[in-house]
Write a protein that holds these residues in place. Structure first.
Motif, mmCIF file in Angstrom:
data_model
loop_
_atom_site.group_PDB
_atom_site.id
_atom_site.type_symbol
_atom_site.label_atom_id
_atom_site.label_comp_id
_atom_site.label_asym_id
_atom_site.label_seq_id
_atom_site.Cartn_x
_atom_site.Cartn_y
_atom_site.Cartn_z
ATOM 1 N N ALA A 207 -2.643 1.276 7.846
ATOM 2 C CA ALA A 207 -3.989 1.840 7.818
ATOM 3 C C ALA A 207 -4.480 2.043 6.393
ATOM 4 O O ALA A 207 -5.618 1.686 6.048
ATOM 5 C CB ALA A 207 -4.018 3.166 8.590
ATOM 6 N N ALA A 208 -3.631 2.606 5.549
ATOM 7 C CA ALA A 208 -4.035 2.863 4.164
ATOM 8 C C ALA A 208 -4.246 1.573 3.382
ATOM 9 O O ALA A 208 -5.074 1.523 2.460
ATOM 10 C CB ALA A 208 -2.986 3.734 3.478
ATOM 11 N N GLY A 209 -3.515 0.520 3.744
ATOM 12 C CA GLY A 209 -3.581 -0.728 2.981
ATOM 13 C C GLY A 209 -4.643 -1.704 3.431
ATOM 14 O O GLY A 209 -4.980 -2.634 2.684
ATOM 15 N N LEU A 210 -5.210 -1.517 4.608
ATOM 16 C CA LEU A 210 -6.171 -2.503 5.105
ATOM 17 C C LEU A 210 -7.432 -2.640 4.251
ATOM 18 O O LEU A 210 -7.960 -3.753 4.122
ATOM 19 C CB LEU A 210 -6.542 -2.195 6.552
ATOM 20 C CG LEU A 210 -5.596 -2.785 7.605
ATOM 21 C CD1 LEU A 210 -5.941 -2.263 8.993
ATOM 22 C CD2 LEU A 210 -5.645 -4.309 7.584
ATOM 23 N N PRO A 211 -7.966 -1.567 3.637
ATOM 24 C CA PRO A 211 -9.146 -1.768 2.792
ATOM 25 C C PRO A 211 -8.923 -2.742 1.634
ATOM 26 O O PRO A 211 -9.892 -3.309 1.126
ATOM 27 C CB PRO A 211 -9.464 -0.361 2.289
ATOM 28 C CG PRO A 211 -8.990 0.525 3.389
ATOM 29 C CD PRO A 211 -7.714 -0.127 3.859
ATOM 30 N N ALA A 212 -7.697 -2.943 1.228
ATOM 31 C CA ALA A 212 -7.426 -3.927 0.178
ATOM 32 C C ALA A 212 -7.384 -5.347 0.728
ATOM 33 O O ALA A 212 -7.419 -6.311 -0.044
ATOM 34 C CB ALA A 212 -6.096 -3.609 -0.508
ATOM 35 N N ARG A 213 -7.324 -5.491 2.051
ATOM 36 C CA ARG A 213 -7.222 -6.804 2.685
ATOM 37 C C ARG A 213 -8.493 -7.222 3.406
ATOM 38 O O ARG A 213 -8.771 -8.418 3.530
ATOM 39 C CB ARG A 213 -6.064 -6.803 3.702
ATOM 40 C CG ARG A 213 -4.692 -6.538 3.096
ATOM 41 C CD ARG A 213 -3.656 -6.329 4.195
ATOM 42 N NE ARG A 213 -2.326 -6.094 3.673
ATOM 43 C CZ ARG A 213 -1.409 -7.023 3.468
ATOM 44 N NH1 ARG A 213 -1.697 -8.279 3.748
ATOM 45 N NH2 ARG A 213 -0.219 -6.710 2.998
ATOM 46 N N VAL A 214 -9.233 -6.244 3.906
ATOM 47 C CA VAL A 214 -10.453 -6.519 4.670
ATOM 48 C C VAL A 214 -11.647 -6.145 3.797
ATOM 49 O O VAL A 214 -11.747 -5.008 3.323
ATOM 50 C CB VAL A 214 -10.456 -5.709 5.984
ATOM 51 C CG1 VAL A 214 -11.763 -5.909 6.739
ATOM 52 C CG2 VAL A 214 -9.259 -6.112 6.851
ATOM 53 N N PRO A 215 -12.578 -7.084 3.548
ATOM 54 C CA PRO A 215 -13.601 -6.875 2.529
ATOM 55 C C PRO A 215 -14.441 -5.614 2.668
ATOM 56 O O PRO A 215 -14.704 -4.934 1.680
ATOM 57 C CB PRO A 215 -14.465 -8.143 2.660
ATOM 58 C CG PRO A 215 -13.506 -9.184 3.145
ATOM 59 C CD PRO A 215 -12.589 -8.463 4.082
ATOM 60 N N ASP A 216 -14.923 -5.281 3.864
ATOM 61 C CA ASP A 216 -15.833 -4.145 4.026
ATOM 62 C C ASP A 216 -15.165 -3.082 4.896
ATOM 63 O O ASP A 216 -15.673 -2.716 5.963
ATOM 64 C CB ASP A 216 -17.143 -4.622 4.659
ATOM 65 C CG ASP A 216 -18.222 -3.536 4.683
ATOM 66 O OD1 ASP A 216 -18.008 -2.473 4.061
ATOM 67 O OD2 ASP A 216 -19.252 -3.740 5.353
ATOM 68 N N ALA A 217 -14.015 -2.584 4.435
ATOM 69 C CA ALA A 217 -13.252 -1.612 5.210
ATOM 70 C C ALA A 217 -13.105 -0.309 4.440
ATOM 71 O O ALA A 217 -13.005 -0.300 3.221
ATOM 72 C CB ALA A 217 -11.870 -2.164 5.548
ATOM 73 N N ARG A 218 -13.102 0.786 5.201
ATOM 74 C CA ARG A 218 -12.795 2.094 4.622
ATOM 75 C C ARG A 218 -11.759 2.790 5.484
ATOM 76 O O ARG A 218 -11.669 2.554 6.693
ATOM 77 C CB ARG A 218 -14.051 2.950 4.478
ATOM 78 C CG ARG A 218 -14.786 3.263 5.766
ATOM 79 C CD ARG A 218 -16.085 3.999 5.466
ATOM 80 N NE ARG A 218 -16.921 4.196 6.628
ATOM 81 C CZ ARG A 218 -16.904 5.293 7.397
ATOM 82 N NH1 ARG A 218 -16.083 6.295 7.090
ATOM 83 N NH2 ARG A 218 -17.702 5.397 8.436
ATOM 84 N N HIS A 219 -10.996 3.671 4.847
ATOM 85 C CA HIS A 219 -9.865 4.322 5.509
ATOM 86 C C HIS A 219 -10.048 5.822 5.514
ATOM 87 O O HIS A 219 -10.460 6.417 4.514
ATOM 88 C CB HIS A 219 -8.572 3.955 4.766
ATOM 89 C CG HIS A 219 -7.387 4.783 5.145
ATOM 90 N ND1 HIS A 219 -6.871 5.766 4.320
ATOM 91 C CD2 HIS A 219 -6.615 4.784 6.258
ATOM 92 C CE1 HIS A 219 -5.824 6.322 4.914
ATOM 93 N NE2 HIS A 219 -5.654 5.752 6.083
ATOM 94 N N VAL A 220 -9.760 6.438 6.657
ATOM 95 C CA VAL A 220 -9.660 7.895 6.738
ATOM 96 C C VAL A 220 -8.348 8.215 7.435
ATOM 97 O O VAL A 220 -7.875 7.445 8.271
ATOM 98 C CB VAL A 220 -10.844 8.522 7.509
ATOM 99 C CG1 VAL A 220 -12.153 8.263 6.799
ATOM 100 C CG2 VAL A 220 -10.899 8.018 8.946
ATOM 101 N N GLU A 221 -7.744 9.341 7.055
ATOM 102 C CA GLU A 221 -6.527 9.769 7.740
ATOM 103 C C GLU A 221 -6.764 11.124 8.386
ATOM 104 O O GLU A 221 -7.266 12.051 7.744
ATOM 105 C CB GLU A 221 -5.338 9.834 6.790
ATOM 106 C CG GLU A 221 -4.049 10.209 7.524
ATOM 107 C CD GLU A 221 -2.801 10.038 6.679
ATOM 108 O OE1 GLU A 221 -2.264 8.914 6.643
ATOM 109 O OE2 GLU A 221 -2.377 11.036 6.057
ATOM 110 N N LEU A 222 -6.397 11.227 9.646
ATOM 111 C CA LEU A 222 -6.554 12.469 10.391
ATOM 112 C C LEU A 222 -5.323 13.341 10.174
ATOM 113 O O LEU A 222 -4.205 12.929 10.517
ATOM 114 C CB LEU A 222 -6.717 12.166 11.883
ATOM 115 C CG LEU A 222 -7.855 11.204 12.245
ATOM 116 C CD1 LEU A 222 -7.834 10.886 13.733
ATOM 117 C CD2 LEU A 222 -9.202 11.783 11.835
ATOM 118 N N PRO A 223 -5.482 14.550 9.622
ATOM 119 C CA PRO A 223 -4.321 15.368 9.284
ATOM 120 C C PRO A 223 -3.581 15.937 10.487
ATOM 121 O O PRO A 223 -2.445 16.390 10.350
ATOM 122 C CB PRO A 223 -4.928 16.498 8.436
ATOM 123 C CG PRO A 223 -6.352 16.581 8.879
ATOM 124 C CD PRO A 223 -6.757 15.184 9.206
#
Length: 250
Positions: A207-223
């Motif tokens: 999940a954290a790494g996908l924004p570096a692979r998918v051009p228009d992606a953002r990541h959030v993590e639910l605590p």
């Protein structure tokens, strides 16, 4: 063969893809709110899950989903995928970027991901339990691994039911889904990637790494979440998904 599905509503299409420890019923809490918000909502069972029978020859889960959309006359859709369903959504979006208008991924798998040693050990433990005929213990292993601390007993009972059914059906499997090689950089859909603080390391890292692979992606993590957050806090995840889809329509 057209895989089993439900469809309801009118408006832009939204496709719901389930985890490999669930089936299409995992989206029960999101189904009606999405329909009420003005979407044509489709959810389906991959082969060997829910009401979809096993395949008797080579197949592709992403291909099955795209064939279903063609069967329904849907040219493009937003895809929402959980875990394995997230991997299938990514595969479809990379192979057919013109079809996928948006991606919302809950703790997704990723095409080409090589499991860590710890995840491989977990898989070996599950295999050993199944080979020994202890389906109940294999089911509990999945319940305890994939649901976070906020999951209530209803969510746990649901996962027990769905996972046991999948184990029973897939015990007769002789073929598996093809694993396509895809280039995630081909994805053009705006993408929301949701990770979970109580998830296993492989999926948190994906999940954290996908924004570096998918051009228009953002990541959030639910605590607060484990691997299946829409079963743990259904209303909160429903609003998160609706908010993301509203952004795409504005």
């Amino acid at each position: 063969m057209i895989i089993s599905y439900d469809v309801s509503g009118s408006g832009p299409a939204v496709v719901l893809l389930h985890s490999s420890v669930c089936d299409r019923r995992m989206w029960d809490a999101q189904w009606q709110p999405l329909v009420d918000a003005g979407y044509r909502v489709v959810r389906c069972d991959f082969r060997g899950f829910g009401d979809s029978p096993l395949a008797d020859g080579p197949y592709s889960d992403a291909g099955d989903v795209l064939a279903l959309l063609d069967h329904l006359g849907i040219e493009s859709a937003a895809f929402i995928g959980a875990s394995y369903g997230g991997r299938i959504a990514l595969t479809a979006a990379a192979l057919h970027p013109e079809t996928v208008t948006a991606l919302a991924l809950l703790c997704p798998g990723m095409p080409g991901h090589r499991p860590s040693e710890s995840l491989q050990a977990w898989g070996a433990r599950e295999d050993a339990l199944l080979e020994a005929g202890d389906v109940a213990a294999a089911v509990e292993l999945n319940v305890e691994t994939w649901l976070g601390p906020e999951a209530g007993e209803q969510a746990r009972e649901s996962v027990r039911l769905w996972q046991r059914h999948a184990f029973e059906v897939q015990a007769e499997a002789t073929v598996g889904s093809d694993r396509e090689e895809v280039d995630l950089a081909r994805i053009t859909a705006p993408t929301l990637v949701v990770g979970a603080a109580y998830d296993v390391p492989d999926f948190r890292e994906i999940a954290a790494g996908l924004p570096a692979r998918v051009p228009d992606a953002r990541h959030v993590e639910l605590p607060w979440a484990g691997h299946l957050p829409n079963l743990e806090r259904p209303a909160e995840i429903t609003e998160l998904l609706l908010s993301f889809l509203r952004e795409r329509r504005s």
